[in-house]
Design an enzyme around this catalytic site. Structure first.
Site, PDB file in Angstrom:
ATOM      1  N   LYS A 189       0.982  -1.390   0.203  1.00  0.00           N
ATOM      2  CA  LYS A 189      -0.066   0.170   0.088  1.00  0.00           C
ATOM      3  C   LYS A 189       0.817   1.200  -0.146  1.00  0.00           C
ATOM      4  CE  LYS A 189      -4.555   0.912   0.762  1.00  0.00           C
ATOM      5  NZ  LYS A 189      -5.630  -0.114   0.667  1.00  0.00           N
TER       6      LYS A 189
HETATM    7  N1  GLU Z   1      -7.633  -0.151  -2.300  1.00  0.00           N
HETATM    8  C1  GLU Z   1      -8.372  -1.171  -2.432  1.00  0.00           C
HETATM    9  C2  GLU Z   1      -8.095  -1.908  -1.395  1.00  0.00           C
HETATM   10  O1  GLU Z   1      -7.911  -1.702  -0.050  1.00  0.00           O
HETATM   11  C3  GLU Z   1      -8.118  -1.997  -3.772  1.00  0.00           C
HETATM   12  C4  GLU Z   1      -6.324  -2.568  -3.793  1.00  0.00           C
HETATM   13  C5  GLU Z   1      -6.543  -3.086  -5.340  1.00  0.00           C
HETATM   14  O2  GLU Z   1      -7.430  -3.289  -6.036  1.00  0.00           O
HETATM   15  O3  GLU Z   1      -5.272  -3.665  -5.492  1.00  0.00           O
HETATM   16  O4  GLU Z   1      -8.412  -3.137  -1.228  1.00  0.00           O
END
Ligand code: GLU
Length: 410
Positions: free
Chosen positions: A102
């Site tokens: 992330k």
């Molecule tokens: N931001 C989203 C999550 O927290 C999607 C992450 C993604 O699609 O890689 O799951």
């Protein structure tokens, strides 16, 4: 507790049930790599703007690392570590061949012009392009990021590495995005709830009352799907205000209002209420769908919903989680409930790699299957181990990541 310590508290609760050794625990919670970069750009007024960007790569045992990018003033190391580790556990819960990552930039994107936002995004990619990639780490949208930003990421990364649509997901459908990705998280949230309602003998969404905190991508789509099924969304809040309506808010009309005004506030079809009023509303299901840490020890005892459906990442602090569990409130956890987004991201990545595109029916059918299978696995663990859904989700995830780690060899 920092946001990262909170996730690790949940991890340890499950690890204790599994009799994991302290050494293995430490290895599994420790991020693989943490990157912090200077993202400086020329602002439109000629001044220099300096922002801090992060990419935390938590675990890559089960595949390339995967997770969103958040553009928000709250972004810092601990938040990015927390959200990266949640991605490791989330991809494992829905059994995707990925690890977790992330990142994001500490910035209020509303303070930037569209051109500044593009420069900021491209500069960030210039700073991290050598640690991301289709087989390494694949970003996606998160809070305040969208398909246009993903398109800039793809374009900038491709300047360094050649044409690479699979480096990022959540792209516009016209630029190798997947049909159904935009709605996927909200769709998955409602399917997660439906699995639980059916299993617990609690009937259907129809006629039930909901309060939803957040009306961005996840909250607004969840509201639309609940409304379509006859659910009554009686309270909704966003960063600018909150509204309530006893009989249920007319969601399609609200969506039009928000498209014009960018907030639910002032919607003529409802009364203004306080933000806390959304969390404490007299409803069957509370859906936190915005930022983390909103359900706390201070408000958990006053929450009237019998089900908390975690559409946001990390909305419930451990203290609040214990209070809710003690009061018999069912908390369906983030790493299962909102996994529909990353699941369709996986389909997008797979389509990009195969240079092939799926019809929306296929995307949705496969998403539904993943959510159903994940629920069935969690429900089995809940029953056999007599633990909460959150602990069950961590048990499943830790088991999968742990086994992969042992098989590959430390
Ligand atoms: N931001 C989203 C999550 O927290 C999607 C992450 C993604 O699609 O890689 O799951």
């Amino acid at each position: 507790m920092s946001a990262f310590e909170e996730v690790n508290y949940y991890f340890r609760k499950a690890a204790r049930v599994m009799d994991l050794s302290a050494a293995v625990e430490k290895m599994l919670v420790t991020p693989f790599r943490e990157v912090k970069v200077d993202v400086s750009i020329a602002l439109d007024n000629g001044q220099l703007g300096t922002f801090i960007g992060y990419r935390i790569q938590h675990d890559k045992t089960r595949g390339p690392m995967k997770g969103g990018l958040r553009f928000h003033p709250s972004v810092d190391l601990a938040e990015a570590q927390a959200l990266a580790s949640l991605m490791t556990w989330k991809t494992a819960v829905v059994n995707l061949p990925y690890g977790g990552a992330k990142g994001g930039i500490a910035v209020d994107p509303e303070s930037l012009t569209p051109r500044e936002l593009e420069r900021l995004t491209r500069r960030f990619v210039q700073q991290i392009h050598d640690i991301i990639g289709p087989q390494q780490d694949i970003p996606a949208p998160d809070v305040n990021t969208n398909p246009q930003i993903m398109a800039w990421i793809m374009d900038e990364y491709s300047k360094f590495h050649g044409f690479s649509p699979a480096v990022v997901t959540g792209k516009p459908v016209e630029l190798f995005g997947s049909k159904g990705r935009e709605e996927a998280t909200g769709r998955g949230v409602v399917w997660a709830l439906e699995e639980y309602l059916a299993d617990a003998g609690l009937g259907e969404v129809r006629g039930k009352r909901f309060a939803v905190q957040g009306f961005g991508n996840v909250g607004s789509w969840a509201c639309r799907f609940l409304h379509e099924r006859g659910g009554r969304v009686v309270a909704i809040g966003d960063a600018r205000g909150a509204i309530g309506h006893r009989e249920g808010i007319d969601i399609p009309t609200l969506v039009e209002h928000v498209a014009k005004t960018r907030s639910v506030a002032g919607f003529p079809g409802a009364q203004g209420i306080s933000n806390e009023g959304v969390l404490l509303a007299d409803v069957d299901v509370l859906v936190p769908a915005a930022l983390g840490g909103v359900i706390t020890e201070a408000n958990a005892k006053d929450i009237r919903a019998r089900i908390v459906l975690e559409a946001a990442n990390a909305p419930t602090t451990p203290g609040a989680d214990d209070i809710l569990e003690g009061r018999g409130v069912t908390v369906l956890p983030d790493i299962f409930v909102n996994a529909g987004g990353v699941t369709v991201s996986y389909f997008e990545w797979a389509q990009n790699i195969q240079q092939f595109s799926w019809e929306e029916e296929k995307v949705n059918a496969e998403l539904h299957r993943h959510m159903r299978e994940a629920y069935a696995t969690l429900a089995r663990v809940v029953k056999s181990r007599k633990v909460s859904f959150r602990t069950a989700a961590f048990i499943v995830a830790i088991g999968r990541v742990g086994r992969a780690t042992v098989l590959r060899g430390v």
